[in-house]
Motif scaffolding. Sequence first.
Motif, PDB file in Angstrom:
ATOM      1  N   ALA A  95      -0.484   1.643  -1.371  1.00 47.39           N
ATOM      2  CA  ALA A  95      -1.294   1.493  -2.574  1.00 47.39           C
ATOM      3  C   ALA A  95      -0.504   1.913  -3.804  1.00 47.39           C
ATOM      4  O   ALA A  95      -0.578   1.276  -4.851  1.00 47.39           O
ATOM      5  N   LEU A 148      -5.511  -4.457  -5.540  1.00 44.85           N
ATOM      6  CA  LEU A 148      -6.463  -5.535  -5.299  1.00 44.85           C
ATOM      7  C   LEU A 148      -5.987  -6.841  -5.907  1.00 44.85           C
ATOM      8  O   LEU A 148      -5.372  -6.869  -6.971  1.00 44.85           O
ATOM      9  N   TYR A 184      -6.836  -6.817  -0.263  1.00 46.74           N
ATOM     10  CA  TYR A 184      -6.106  -5.562  -0.437  1.00 46.74           C
ATOM     11  C   TYR A 184      -4.623  -5.891  -0.352  1.00 46.74           C
ATOM     12  O   TYR A 184      -4.186  -6.550   0.587  1.00 46.74           O
TER      13      TYR A 184
END
Length: 158
Positions: free
Chosen positions: A19, A127, A156
Amino acid sequence: MKRLFVVALILTGFVQAQAQQNMGTDYRTALGVKVYPGAVTVKHFINRNAIEGLGYISSDGFRLTGLYEIHNNLGNVEGLKWYVGGGGHVGVWSDSWKNRYPTRESGLAIGVDGVLGLDYKIKGAPLNLSFDWQPSFNIIGYNYFEGGWGGLAIRYTF
């Protein structure tokens, strides 16, 4: 139980690290869902172009689709691209589907697909959103043109 906890901790660390790497406006791989008709989607970039796999499941059967997409920037909007491409699909359908379309005995459907859409990677979040139209034509099995495939994908990014 201790091993399960360690595995969960390692996976959590991996997801957090990924992330952090995907907070910009580009991504390499994304996994998510597509709304209408309802599919699991995975998209992977190879340089500027991408391959996308879609898996549709319904009470009538399933359909797997593979697409090759050429992506280009759209104006000066960071993270926004348009894409065009093509590919193919294979589906296997139930007896109830075959009864509604009795011109073919087989529940197998094989065909070609096109795709035209927009792809947006949200800056500061792992995203991706895309909206596309995916016309298809079955050439083996029940022959027909389907102009209603496509929709909104939420993924994702990795």
